[in-house]
Motif scaffolding. Sequence first.
Motif, PDB file in Angstrom:
ATOM      1  N   VAL A   1       0.852  -1.184   0.000  1.00 57.01           N
ATOM      2  CA  VAL A   1       0.000   0.000   0.000  1.00 57.01           C
ATOM      3  C   VAL A   1       0.889   1.235   0.000  1.00 57.01           C
ATOM      4  CG1 VAL A   1      -1.762   1.316   1.225  1.00 57.01           C
ATOM      5  CG2 VAL A   1      -1.855  -1.193   1.229  1.00 57.01           C
ATOM      6  N   TRP A   2       0.671   2.099  -0.989  1.00 52.70           N
ATOM      7  CA  TRP A   2       1.418   3.356  -1.080  1.00 52.70           C
ATOM      8  C   TRP A   2       0.452   4.497  -0.794  1.00 52.70           C
ATOM      9  CZ3 TRP A   2       2.582   6.027  -6.340  1.00 52.70           C
ATOM     10  CH2 TRP A   2       3.254   7.238  -6.116  1.00 52.70           C
ATOM     11  N   ASP A   3       0.690   5.219   0.279  1.00 54.30           N
ATOM     12  CA  ASP A   3      -0.091   6.394   0.646  1.00 54.30           C
ATOM     13  C   ASP A   3       0.818   7.599   0.504  1.00 54.30           C
ATOM     14  OD1 ASP A   3      -1.634   8.387   1.679  1.00 54.30           O
ATOM     15  OD2 ASP A   3      -2.099   7.389   3.571  1.00 54.30           O
ATOM     16  N   ASP A   4       0.694   8.308  -0.603  1.00 52.96           N
ATOM     17  CA  ASP A   4       1.622   9.396  -0.894  1.00 52.96           C
ATOM     18  C   ASP A   4       1.430  10.600   0.024  1.00 52.96           C
ATOM     19  OD1 ASP A   4       3.763  10.371  -2.516  1.00 52.96           O
ATOM     20  OD2 ASP A   4       2.342  11.710  -3.524  1.00 52.96           O
ATOM     21  N   LEU A   5       0.304  10.657   0.741  1.00 57.43           N
ATOM     22  CA  LEU A   5       0.047  11.782   1.635  1.00 57.43           C
ATOM     23  C   LEU A   5       0.449  11.477   3.079  1.00 57.43           C
ATOM     24  CD1 LEU A   5      -3.408  13.019   0.296  1.00 57.43           C
ATOM     25  CD2 LEU A   5      -1.098  13.667  -0.421  1.00 57.43           C
ATOM     26  N   ASN A   6       1.112  10.360   3.295  1.00 60.74           N
ATOM     27  CA  ASN A   6       1.573   9.987   4.633  1.00 60.74           C
ATOM     28  C   ASN A   6       3.104   9.986   4.653  1.00 60.74           C
ATOM     29  OD1 ASN A   6       2.157   8.925   7.129  1.00 60.74           O
ATOM     30  ND2 ASN A   6       0.995   7.030   6.858  1.00 60.74           N
ATOM     31  N   PRO A   7       3.727  11.128   4.936  1.00 55.63           N
ATOM     32  CA  PRO A   7       5.186  11.203   4.862  1.00 55.63           C
ATOM     33  C   PRO A   7       5.890  10.330   5.894  1.00 55.63           C
ATOM     34  CG  PRO A   7       4.285  13.207   5.824  1.00 55.63           C
ATOM     35  CD  PRO A   7       3.123  12.418   5.323  1.00 55.63           C
ATOM     36  N   GLN A   8       5.197   9.987   6.991  1.00 54.69           N
ATOM     37  CA  GLN A   8       5.814   9.135   8.007  1.00 54.69           C
ATOM     38  C   GLN A   8       5.910   7.681   7.563  1.00 54.69           C
ATOM     39  OE1 GLN A   8       3.403  11.519   9.048  1.00 54.69           O
ATOM     40  NE2 GLN A   8       5.172  12.821   9.528  1.00 54.69           N
ATOM     41  N   GLN A   9       4.971   7.231   6.732  1.00 52.19           N
ATOM     42  CA  GLN A   9       4.972   5.843   6.266  1.00 52.19           C
ATOM     43  C   GLN A   9       4.281   5.774   4.920  1.00 52.19           C
ATOM     44  OE1 GLN A   9       4.161   2.873   9.273  1.00 52.19           O
ATOM     45  NE2 GLN A   9       3.299   1.464   7.788  1.00 52.19           N
ATOM     46  N   ARG A  10       5.023   6.141   3.885  1.00 54.20           N
ATOM     47  CA  ARG A  10       4.427   6.160   2.549  1.00 54.20           C
ATOM     48  C   ARG A  10       4.140   4.746   2.053  1.00 54.20           C
ATOM     49  NH1 ARG A  10       4.626  11.378   0.752  1.00 54.20           N
ATOM     50  NH2 ARG A  10       6.373  12.657   1.483  1.00 54.20           N
ATOM     51  N   LEU A  11       5.020   3.803   2.368  1.00 50.47           N
ATOM     52  CA  LEU A  11       4.855   2.431   1.904  1.00 50.47           C
ATOM     53  C   LEU A  11       4.638   1.490   3.077  1.00 50.47           C
ATOM     54  CD1 LEU A  11       7.625   1.993  -0.841  1.00 50.47           C
ATOM     55  CD2 LEU A  11       5.245   2.694  -1.126  1.00 50.47           C
ATOM     56  N   SER A  12       3.693   0.569   2.911  1.00 48.08           N
ATOM     57  CA  SER A  12       3.456  -0.505   3.870  1.00 48.08           C
ATOM     58  C   SER A  12       3.343  -1.810   3.092  1.00 48.08           C
ATOM     59  CB  SER A  12       2.168  -0.266   4.667  1.00 48.08           C
ATOM     60  OG  SER A  12       2.218   0.966   5.374  1.00 48.08           O
ATOM     61  N   VAL A  13       4.053  -2.822   3.545  1.00 46.60           N
ATOM     62  CA  VAL A  13       4.027  -4.131   2.893  1.00 46.60           C
ATOM     63  C   VAL A  13       3.375  -5.119   3.844  1.00 46.60           C
ATOM     64  CG1 VAL A  13       5.370  -5.969   1.833  1.00 46.60           C
ATOM     65  CG2 VAL A  13       6.118  -3.587   1.600  1.00 46.60           C
ATOM     66  N   TYR A  14       2.325  -5.766   3.397  1.00 45.18           N
ATOM     67  CA  TYR A  14       1.543  -6.684   4.221  1.00 45.18           C
ATOM     68  C   TYR A  14       1.801  -8.121   3.775  1.00 45.18           C
ATOM     69  CZ  TYR A  14      -1.084  -2.501   5.557  1.00 45.18           C
ATOM     70  OH  TYR A  14      -1.435  -1.263   6.024  1.00 45.18           O
ATOM     71  N   ASP A  15       2.243  -8.931   4.710  1.00 43.69           N
ATOM     72  CA  ASP A  15       2.399 -10.361   4.425  1.00 43.69           C
ATOM     73  C   ASP A  15       1.065 -11.041   4.695  1.00 43.69           C
ATOM     74  OD1 ASP A  15       3.364 -12.824   3.830  1.00 43.69           O
ATOM     75  OD2 ASP A  15       4.548 -13.062   5.650  1.00 43.69           O
ATOM     76  N   ARG A  16       0.093 -10.630   3.945  1.00 44.08           N
ATOM     77  CA  ARG A  16      -1.272 -11.148   4.092  1.00 44.08           C
ATOM     78  C   ARG A  16      -1.831 -11.420   2.707  1.00 44.08           C
ATOM     79  NH1 ARG A  16      -3.704  -6.465   8.139  1.00 44.08           N
ATOM     80  NH2 ARG A  16      -2.003  -6.518   9.676  1.00 44.08           N
ATOM     81  N   GLY A  17      -2.705 -12.388   2.618  1.00 43.43           N
ATOM     82  CA  GLY A  17      -3.290 -12.681   1.328  1.00 43.43           C
ATOM     83  C   GLY A  17      -4.174 -13.901   1.360  1.00 43.43           C
ATOM     84  N   VAL A  18      -4.557 -14.318   0.170  1.00 46.31           N
ATOM     85  CA  VAL A  18      -5.442 -15.459   0.001  1.00 46.31           C
ATOM     86  C   VAL A  18      -4.702 -16.541  -0.768  1.00 46.31           C
ATOM     87  CG1 VAL A  18      -7.607 -16.281  -0.995  1.00 46.31           C
ATOM     88  CG2 VAL A  18      -7.487 -13.992   0.009  1.00 46.31           C
ATOM     89  N   ASP A  19      -4.720 -17.748  -0.265  1.00 47.64           N
ATOM     90  CA  ASP A  19      -4.129 -18.892  -0.959  1.00 47.64           C
ATOM     91  C   ASP A  19      -5.241 -19.837  -1.390  1.00 47.64           C
ATOM     92  OD1 ASP A  19      -1.471 -18.077  -0.613  1.00 47.64           O
ATOM     93  OD2 ASP A  19      -1.447 -18.892   1.416  1.00 47.64           O
ATOM     94  N   LEU A  20      -5.134 -20.345  -2.597  1.00 46.99           N
ATOM     95  CA  LEU A  20      -6.087 -21.327  -3.097  1.00 46.99           C
ATOM     96  C   LEU A  20      -5.414 -22.695  -3.135  1.00 46.99           C
ATOM     97  CD1 LEU A  20      -7.779 -19.414  -6.055  1.00 46.99           C
ATOM     98  CD2 LEU A  20      -8.540 -19.608  -3.681  1.00 46.99           C
ATOM     99  N   VAL A  21      -5.989 -23.640  -2.417  1.00 49.11           N
ATOM    100  CA  VAL A  21      -5.466 -25.000  -2.396  1.00 49.11           C
ATOM    101  C   VAL A  21      -6.333 -25.854  -3.315  1.00 49.11           C
ATOM    102  CG1 VAL A  21      -4.921 -26.997  -0.972  1.00 49.11           C
ATOM    103  CG2 VAL A  21      -4.660 -24.689  -0.036  1.00 49.11           C
ATOM    104  N   GLN A  22      -5.765 -26.323  -4.426  1.00 44.59           N
ATOM    105  CA  GLN A  22      -6.519 -27.112  -5.389  1.00 44.59           C
ATOM    106  C   GLN A  22      -6.677 -28.545  -4.890  1.00 44.59           C
ATOM    107  OE1 GLN A  22      -7.923 -25.828  -7.981  1.00 44.59           O
ATOM    108  NE2 GLN A  22      -6.960 -23.805  -7.985  1.00 44.59           N
ATOM    109  N   GLN A  23      -7.893 -29.064  -4.981  1.00 38.61           N
ATOM    110  CA  GLN A  23      -8.176 -30.423  -4.545  1.00 38.61           C
ATOM    111  C   GLN A  23      -8.904 -31.172  -5.660  1.00 38.61           C
ATOM    112  OE1 GLN A  23     -10.459 -29.597  -0.990  1.00 38.61           O
ATOM    113  NE2 GLN A  23      -8.675 -29.985   0.318  1.00 38.61           N
TER     114      GLN A  23
END
Length: 357
Positions: free
Chosen positions: A247-269
Amino acid sequence: MSRARGRLGVAVVGAGYWGPNLIRNFRASEDWDLVAVCDLDTERAQRVLGERSGVAVTDSLAEVLAREDVDAVAIATPARTHHDIAARALRAGKHVVVEKPLADSGDHGRAMVDFAAEQGLVLMADHTYCYTPAVIKIRELIESGQLGEILFIDSVRINLGLVQPDVDVFWDLAPHDLSILDYILPGGLRPVGVSAQGADPLGAGKSCVGYLMMPLEGGAMAHVHVNWLSPTKIRQMVIGGSQRTLVWDDLNPQQRLSVYDRGVDLVQQSVDQVDRRAATVSYRLGDTWAPALPETEAIGGMVAEFASSIRTGRPSRTDGRAGLRVLSVLEAAGRSLAAQGVLVDAGASAVDRQAVS
């Protein structure tokens, strides 16, 4: 005199909205000598420079182009004038950088790129955001594979802005987002198609609110929202990958970039003998971190890149073809709007063919 000191001489054409930023950065650069400013309003140009400035001020483009100490011209005028000014500068043997968008049409942009190549001169688009520490870091994270495969990009650029007299909100604001996408995506911005929806609730005769949807190769989707009518200002981009989301928030000079180790995994069966498959969804919840970014001015990086491209003969980070890819999407958006939002071809193949030729 400029060459004797190892510097390049530059003239800025246009001292209005964007010109003062170019003037300030060229004056501060060790690569450049600002030798002239050209504007129809010479009093305005002189105010930008300051009364004791030794930089020449003129309203004559011909006078600027005739100067032997001018190696390059920076154009900061309305888009409808870019082609004519750039063509005159290139004919005079000057390298050229043009503020966004590169031109007011794809045809004009292609003519500029072709002519610069024929003359062996640098033509560069001033896609300023591509020189910000945040965007440079985003490209680095994507190139290194830390986000994984790109699944979606959602960009929002809205504020209570000035309704432009000659262009709609797509041509005014979207070039920023499109140039960023062109820089961070491997191979540049080459969408499968473009779909545009616009609204004119003010009756201004042009879209004041706009939405661009661009399916990308591999099934990803890029979406850009631009708006002149929002009472709140938002400059945000979300880039979802198969491994991490940024997530890039250009109006947040203290933390413009945040990287989240979160997501969705699909397990094929496998569900039966015919090898039909069903997907089980699992959610990954991990850490969040903020990359450290240096504090540098983007335009300073742009003028340094312009000088480096001239001296080495290599294409710049935001060369004319990058400008053409942005123009191809803007023109496709216009065709889509005229066709009530249907998905239309982006015309990127024409840019690709030119790059090969």
